[in-house]
Scaffold this motif. Structure first.
Motif, mmCIF file in Angstrom:
data_model
loop_
_atom_site.group_PDB
_atom_site.id
_atom_site.type_symbol
_atom_site.label_atom_id
_atom_site.label_comp_id
_atom_site.label_asym_id
_atom_site.label_seq_id
_atom_site.Cartn_x
_atom_site.Cartn_y
_atom_site.Cartn_z
ATOM 1 N N HIS A 18 -66.657 0.568 20.561
ATOM 2 C CA HIS A 18 -67.194 -0.742 20.964
ATOM 3 C C HIS A 18 -66.274 -1.397 22.003
ATOM 4 C CE1 HIS A 18 -69.415 -4.469 20.794
ATOM 5 N NE2 HIS A 18 -68.283 -5.114 20.585
ATOM 6 N N GLU A 19 -64.985 -1.321 21.778
ATOM 7 C CA GLU A 19 -64.014 -1.873 22.733
ATOM 8 C C GLU A 19 -64.149 -1.205 24.099
ATOM 9 O OE1 GLU A 19 -59.307 -1.251 23.119
ATOM 10 O OE2 GLU A 19 -59.937 -2.165 21.218
ATOM 11 N N LEU A 20 -64.305 0.115 24.109
ATOM 12 C CA LEU A 20 -64.481 0.852 25.363
ATOM 13 C C LEU A 20 -65.790 0.455 26.043
ATOM 14 C CD1 LEU A 20 -63.576 3.009 27.370
ATOM 15 C CD2 LEU A 20 -64.616 4.720 25.871
ATOM 16 N N GLU A 21 -66.867 0.326 25.272
ATOM 17 C CA GLU A 21 -68.149 -0.104 25.845
ATOM 18 C C GLU A 21 -68.026 -1.474 26.499
ATOM 19 O OE1 GLU A 21 -70.687 0.106 22.429
ATOM 20 O OE2 GLU A 21 -71.096 2.244 22.706
ATOM 21 N N GLN A 22 -67.304 -2.385 25.872
ATOM 22 C CA GLN A 22 -67.106 -3.720 26.443
ATOM 23 C C GLN A 22 -66.308 -3.660 27.740
ATOM 24 O OE1 GLN A 22 -68.499 -6.678 25.346
ATOM 25 N NE2 GLN A 22 -69.668 -5.172 24.184
ATOM 26 N N LEU A 23 -65.290 -2.830 27.774
ATOM 27 C CA LEU A 23 -64.496 -2.657 28.996
ATOM 28 C C LEU A 23 -65.366 -2.146 30.136
ATOM 29 C CD1 LEU A 23 -61.868 -2.348 30.670
ATOM 30 C CD2 LEU A 23 -61.601 -0.106 29.591
ATOM 31 N N VAL A 24 -66.179 -1.154 29.862
ATOM 32 C CA VAL A 24 -67.068 -0.588 30.881
ATOM 33 C C VAL A 24 -68.057 -1.648 31.356
ATOM 34 C CG1 VAL A 24 -68.875 1.127 31.309
ATOM 35 C CG2 VAL A 24 -66.791 1.769 30.058
ATOM 36 N N TRP A 25 -68.641 -2.386 30.436
ATOM 37 C CA TRP A 25 -69.614 -3.425 30.787
ATOM 38 C C TRP A 25 -68.966 -4.495 31.668
ATOM 39 C CZ3 TRP A 25 -70.013 -8.667 29.511
ATOM 40 C CH2 TRP A 25 -71.215 -9.254 29.844
ATOM 41 N N ARG A 26 -67.763 -4.957 31.288
ATOM 42 C CA ARG A 26 -67.065 -5.983 32.076
ATOM 43 C C ARG A 26 -66.714 -5.500 33.476
ATOM 44 N NH1 ARG A 26 -64.076 -6.542 27.373
ATOM 45 N NH2 ARG A 26 -62.287 -5.608 28.411
ATOM 46 N N SER A 27 -66.497 -4.218 33.627
ATOM 47 C CA SER A 27 -66.129 -3.677 34.938
ATOM 48 C C SER A 27 -67.351 -3.401 35.812
ATOM 49 C CB SER A 27 -65.316 -2.393 34.772
ATOM 50 O OG SER A 27 -66.146 -1.356 34.287
ATOM 51 N N GLY A 28 -68.546 -3.590 35.263
ATOM 52 C CA GLY A 28 -69.763 -3.352 36.032
ATOM 53 C C GLY A 28 -70.231 -1.915 35.975
ATOM 54 N N GLY A 29 -69.593 -1.106 35.139
ATOM 55 C CA GLY A 29 -69.989 0.285 34.989
ATOM 56 C C GLY A 29 -71.028 0.437 33.893
ATOM 57 N N ARG A 30 -71.345 1.704 33.606
ATOM 58 C CA ARG A 30 -72.268 1.967 32.508
ATOM 59 C C ARG A 30 -71.927 3.311 31.885
ATOM 60 N NH1 ARG A 30 -77.691 4.438 33.873
ATOM 61 N NH2 ARG A 30 -77.279 5.680 35.712
ATOM 62 N N ILE A 31 -72.288 3.450 30.649
ATOM 63 C CA ILE A 31 -72.106 4.704 29.944
ATOM 64 C C ILE A 31 -73.372 5.519 30.138
ATOM 65 C CG2 ILE A 31 -71.825 5.774 27.682
ATOM 66 C CD1 ILE A 31 -69.999 3.396 26.980
ATOM 67 N N THR A 32 -73.232 6.696 30.759
ATOM 68 C CA THR A 32 -74.401 7.503 31.087
ATOM 69 C C THR A 32 -74.645 8.619 30.084
ATOM 70 O OG1 THR A 32 -73.084 8.897 32.555
ATOM 71 C CG2 THR A 32 -74.229 7.018 33.546
ATOM 72 N N ASP A 33 -73.643 8.926 29.256
ATOM 73 C CA ASP A 33 -73.804 9.946 28.231
ATOM 74 C C ASP A 33 -72.799 9.670 27.117
ATOM 75 O OD1 ASP A 33 -74.969 12.364 27.184
ATOM 76 O OD2 ASP A 33 -73.120 13.409 27.725
ATOM 77 N N ALA A 34 -73.196 9.939 25.896
ATOM 78 C CA ALA A 34 -72.301 9.714 24.772
ATOM 79 C C ALA A 34 -72.379 10.886 23.811
ATOM 80 C CB ALA A 34 -72.666 8.418 24.053
#
Length: 75
Positions: A18-34
């Motif tokens: 969850h912490e990593l997802e928040q970091l990615v979201w704040r940076s304007g990125g997205r998670i494309t595969d998990a």
């Protein structure tokens, strides 16, 4: 206008996902595969922005990192 594309596979656990997802979201990125123990992150931006993101992702453990280099469009 210039941009760069970053793709990174980063290690993750149930406790820090969850912490990593928040970091990615704040940076304007997205998670494309998990997967169970990693995620693939896609981010675009200027070189400094992506350099900063990489530094923050190193804490989690980057297993693969690919960047396009700067691509520009001039008027």
């Amino acid at each position: 206008i210039d941009r760069e594309l970053l793709l990174a596979r980063v290690q993750t656990t149930e406790t820090n996902r969850h912490e990593l997802e928040q970091l990615v979201w704040r940076s304007g990125g997205r998670i494309t595969d998990a997967a169970a123990q990693s995620v693939v992150i896609e981010a675009t931006g200027n070189t400094k922005t992506l350099d900063d993101l990489v530094q923050q992702l190193r804490v989690y453990g980057i297993t693969t990192l690919v960047r396009t280099g700067r691509v520009a469009l001039y008027a």
